[in-house]
Scaffold this motif. Structure first.
Motif, PDB file in Angstrom:
ATOM      1  N   GLU A   1       0.830  -1.201   0.000  1.00  0.00           N
ATOM      2  CA  GLU A   1       0.000   0.000   0.000  1.00  0.00           C
ATOM      3  C   GLU A   1       0.868   1.256   0.000  1.00  0.00           C
ATOM      4  O   GLU A   1       1.953   1.276   0.582  1.00  0.00           O
ATOM      5  N   MET A   2       0.377   2.299  -0.679  1.00  0.00           N
ATOM      6  CA  MET A   2       1.083   3.570  -0.755  1.00  0.00           C
ATOM      7  C   MET A   2       0.121   4.711  -0.470  1.00  0.00           C
ATOM      8  O   MET A   2      -1.067   4.631  -0.794  1.00  0.00           O
ATOM      9  N   GLU A   3       0.646   5.758   0.149  1.00  0.00           N
ATOM     10  CA  GLU A   3      -0.141   6.949   0.386  1.00  0.00           C
ATOM     11  C   GLU A   3       0.018   7.897  -0.805  1.00  0.00           C
ATOM     12  O   GLU A   3       1.141   8.215  -1.200  1.00  0.00           O
ATOM     13  N   ILE A   4      -1.108   8.340  -1.389  1.00  0.00           N
ATOM     14  CA  ILE A   4      -1.079   9.279  -2.511  1.00  0.00           C
ATOM     15  C   ILE A   4      -1.824  10.549  -2.141  1.00  0.00           C
ATOM     16  O   ILE A   4      -2.691  10.547  -1.250  1.00  0.00           O
ATOM     17  N   ARG A   5      -1.480  11.646  -2.808  1.00  0.00           N
ATOM     18  CA  ARG A   5      -2.076  12.937  -2.497  1.00  0.00           C
ATOM     19  C   ARG A   5      -3.443  13.091  -3.140  1.00  0.00           C
ATOM     20  O   ARG A   5      -3.644  12.747  -4.299  1.00  0.00           O
TER      21      ARG A   5
ATOM     22  N   SER B   1       6.432  10.567   1.650  1.00  0.00           N
ATOM     23  CA  SER B   1       6.183   9.127   1.712  1.00  0.00           C
ATOM     24  C   SER B   1       7.277   8.367   0.981  1.00  0.00           C
ATOM     25  O   SER B   1       8.084   8.939   0.253  1.00  0.00           O
ATOM     26  N   THR B   2       7.320   7.054   1.158  1.00  0.00           N
ATOM     27  CA  THR B   2       8.307   6.220   0.501  1.00  0.00           C
ATOM     28  C   THR B   2       7.626   4.943   0.017  1.00  0.00           C
ATOM     29  O   THR B   2       6.407   4.802   0.122  1.00  0.00           O
TER      30      THR B   2
ATOM     31  N   SER C   1      18.199   2.653  -1.195  1.00  0.00           N
ATOM     32  CA  SER C   1      18.081   4.084  -0.951  1.00  0.00           C
ATOM     33  C   SER C   1      17.121   4.331   0.200  1.00  0.00           C
ATOM     34  O   SER C   1      16.162   3.592   0.398  1.00  0.00           O
ATOM     35  N   ASN C   2      17.412   5.387   0.955  1.00  0.00           N
ATOM     36  CA  ASN C   2      16.465   5.820   1.980  1.00  0.00           C
ATOM     37  C   ASN C   2      15.692   7.045   1.497  1.00  0.00           C
ATOM     38  O   ASN C   2      15.158   7.820   2.280  1.00  0.00           O
ATOM     39  N   ALA C   3      15.651   7.226   0.165  1.00  0.00           N
ATOM     40  CA  ALA C   3      14.988   8.388  -0.426  1.00  0.00           C
ATOM     41  C   ALA C   3      13.484   8.334  -0.216  1.00  0.00           C
ATOM     42  O   ALA C   3      12.894   7.260  -0.083  1.00  0.00           O
ATOM     43  N   LYS C   4      12.889   9.495  -0.228  1.00  0.00           N
ATOM     44  CA  LYS C   4      11.438   9.634  -0.205  1.00  0.00           C
ATOM     45  C   LYS C   4      11.013  10.297  -1.514  1.00  0.00           C
ATOM     46  O   LYS C   4      11.837  10.792  -2.268  1.00  0.00           O
TER      47      LYS C   4
END
Length: 428
Positions: free
Chosen positions: A174-178, A200-201, A210-213
Motif C-alpha cells: 500500500e502507498m499513500e497518494i495525495r 512518503s516512501t 536508498s532511503n529516499a522519499k
C-alpha cells in the motif's frame, strides 16, 4: 382576427419544430440543424429534450447544441441538471456536459458532488471540482476509456486531517497518494499514475538501496503490470553502473527494478569500453536493460581533445565498424567563452553501434582517409553514414562520397551549400 392569425402562425411554427428528425432517428423540437467544424450534424434544441444514449435518455436544455457522429450516435451534449448514468466503472450522478465515443460509450462527463470510485487499486472519493469551487469544473472531468473503464479521475480532498491523502494498493504494498490531484488508470483498470503523498516512501525505493522519499508534488507512474516505472526521489540514487543520480530529478526503472533513465549527479564517471567517461551533469543518461548506454552526454575536456580550431577532435572511423575516439593531446584553451567545451551527446542503437553524435563544438567524422567537420551526424544501424550537418567551409571529399542536397539535383557542394546545410552522404 389578427389574434387568430398569430395563434395559427405559432401553431404552424411549433408543428414545424417537432417535425425535425435528429441523426439518431428521434423527432425533436429544434431551431436548426447545421454541421460542426468536423462535418458532424449539430442540432440546436428549441426546448429541453431527452436524447437517447446507451445510458438511457439524458435531458439536454433548451437552446443547447447536440452533435452526432455520422452513424447517428451522440458525440456531445449539455446536461440539464443532475442525471444518473450506470457505466462499466459504476453508477454516477453527473451534470454539466457529456461526451461520447463513436461507439456510444461515455468518454467524458462531470460529477454531481463527491462520489466513490471502486478500482483494482482501491476505493477512492472522487469529484469533478476541487474544494475551491465550481468555477474550475471544466478542468476536472471524469474521463473513460472506450471499454468503459475510467481513464482519469480527480481525487477529492481538503486541508483537513485525513483528507489530504488516500491509500492505493500496488504489487509493492500500500502507498499513500495525495488527494486534490488526478489519478490515472490503464484500460485494464490497473493504476497508471498518481501523485505520492509528501514525504512518503515505497518498498521499491528500499530495493534500490536508498532511503529516499518521493519529492514533493512529483508524479509516480506504473507499468500495466503494476510495477513502478518513473518517479522523482528527494535524494540521489546509486545507478547500477556505479554513478549517482541527481536528487529531485526523474528516474525511470525497468520492470525488474533497474535504472534505465536518469540525470547524472555532479562529477559522475562511467567506465565504458575500457575508458572512463565524464558524464555531463543535468543532461539525460539512458541505458538499455542490458546496461549498454542508449544516450549519454560526455565531457571530453579532461581527455584534452581539441574542438574546432584545427578541425581535429573526436573521430569516428567508419572503416572499423565501431566508433574510434581519436584526437590531439593539447592544453585546454584559457577561455572557451559561454559555450561548453568538449561536450558531446552520443546515442546508440540496441545493437551497440553509434546512432548519432551532437555537439555545440565542431568535431570531425572520418570517411576513409578524409575528415568532414560537423556538429551533428547520424548513422545507420550498420554504422554507415546517414546524415551530417556540415560546418562552415567544411571540405567534403568528393572522391569518396556523394553529397545530396535537397535544393538541387546535382549540386556542387562548394557553391550550392549554405552555412550548416543538412546533407545526406552515401559512399560511391
Amino acid at each position: 382576427m389578427k389574434k387568430a392569425a398569430l395563434l395559427a402562425a405559432i401553431t404552424i411554427a411549433m408543428a414545424a419544430l417537432t417535425a425535425e428528425t435528429l441523426p439518431n432517428g428521434q423527432n425533436a423540437p429544434v431551431l436548426k440543424i447545421t454541421n460542426d467544424e468536423e462535418g458532424n450534424k449539430a442540432a440546436v434544441l428549441a426546448q429541453p429534450f431527452e436524447i437517447e444514449t446507451k445510458y438511457g435518455n439524458l435531458t439536454a436544455p433548451a437552446t443547447s447544441t447536440v452533435t452526432f457522429y455520422e452513424n447517428g450516435n451522440v458525440k456531445s451534449m449539455q446536461l440539464e441538471g443532475s442525471q444518473e448514468i450506470e457505466t462499466e466503472a459504476g453508477k454516477f450522478a453527473v451534470n454539466t456536459r457529456a461526451e461520447f465515443y463513436e461507439s456510444g460509450i461515455i468518454k467524458l462527463t462531470f460529477l454531481e458532488g463527491t462520489q466513490q470510485l471502486e478500482t483494482k487499486a482501491g476505493t477512492f472519493n472522487i469529484a469533478a471540482t476541487p474544494s475551491s469551487g465550481a468555477a474550475l469544473a471544466k478542468d476536472k472531468p471524469l474521463i473513460f476509456h472506450e471499454n468503459g473503464t475510467v481513464t482519469s479521475a480527480y481525487l477529492y480532498g481538503s486541508s483537513a486531517p485525513g483528507e489530504r491523502t488516500a491509500t492505493a494498493k500496488t504489487p509493492d504494498g500500500e502507498m499513500e497518494i495525495r488527494t486534490r490531484n488526478f489519478i490515472i488508470f490503464y484500460e485494464s483498470g490497473n493504476l497508471e499514475s498518481a501523485v505520492p503523498a509528501d514525504g512518503s516512501t515505497a518498498a521499491f525505493l528500499t530495493k534500490l538501496k536508498s532511503n529516499a522519499k518521493f519529492n514533493s508534488g512529483s508524479t509516480l507512474t506504473f507499468y500495466e503490470s503494476g510495477k513502478p516505472k518513473s518517479f522523482t526521489p528527494s535524494s540521489s540514487l546509486k545507478h547500477q553502473l556505479g554513478f549517482s543520480t541527481k536528487a529531485r530529478s526523474e528516474v525511470v526503472i525497468s520492470e525488474d527494478g533497474k535504472i534505465i533513465s536518469c540525470i547524472p549527479d555532479r562529477a559522475s564517471t562511467l567506465k565504458f569500453n575500457g575508458e572512463y567517461w565524464h558524464l555531463s551533469p543535468s543532461m539525460p543518461f539512458k541505458n538499455f536493460e542490458d546496461n549498454f548506454p542508449e544516450e549519454m552526454t560526455v565531457d571530453m575536456t579532461d581527455k584534452h581533445f581539441l574542438f574546432g580550431l584545427e578541425q581535429a577532435g573526436i573521430y569516428f572511423d567508419l572503416e572499423e565498424g565501431t566508433p574510434v575516439m581519436q584526437g590531439k593531446t593539447v592544453k585546454r584553451p584559457e577561455s572557451s567563452g559561454s559555450v561548453p567545451y568538449g561536450v558531446i551527446t552520443l546515442k546508440f542503437f540496441s545493437t551497440k553501434t553509434l546512432r548519432s553524435a551532437v555537439s555545440r563544438n565542431p568535431f570531425v567524422v572520418k570517411v576513409g582517409a578524409n575528415g568532414i567537420s560537423t556538429t551533428n551526424v547520424e548513422f545507420n544501424e550498420n554504422f554507415s553514414l546517414k546524415k551530417i550537418l556540415l560546418s562552415p567551409y567544411a571540405e567534403v571529399p568528393m572522391e569518396t562520397t556523394t553529397v545530396q542536397v535537397s535544393t538541387a539535383e546535382n549540386p556542387d557542394v562548394k557553391v550550392a551549400r549554405k552555412k550548416y546545410t543538412s546533407c545526406i552522404l552515401q559512399k560511391v
